[in-house]
Design a protein around this motif. Structure first.
Motif: not given
Length: 85
Positions: A19-38
């Motif tokens: 799910k994280l990989e998919h969200a990162a791909s969709l949002n054109e953001r790094s997995e790390s950036a998504l984790i930090e935001e969440a």
């Protein structure tokens, strides 16, 4: 507060990782950036909950409360449809 990054190692289920990989791909953001935001959003939310609970406990300790029956009467009055229209 410093802007220095710190590295953490976390364990994720394969489903969460996907799910994280998919969200990162969709949002054109790094997995790390998504984790930090969440994680930041979660911690901010938890901090607000704790502050609210402490404030409520302080209010109760100092007698800053509303009688249940008074509160329910006010709530019922506020929810009652107005008959003026």
């Amino acid at each position: 507060m410093s802007n220095t990054n710190t590295t953490f190692i976390i364990s994720l289920s394969s489903a969460t990782k996907a799910k994280l990989e998919h969200a990162a791909s969709l949002n054109e953001r790094s997995e790390s950036a998504l984790i930090e935001e969440a994680l930041t959003a979660y911690l901010d939310h938890e901090d607000e909950i704790v502050r609210s609970i402490k404030q409520a406990l302080d209010d109760a300790a100092h007698g800053r409360v509303v009688d249940h029956n008074v509160a329910m009467t006010e709530l019922e009055r506020a929810l009652r449809p107005s008959s003026g229209h």
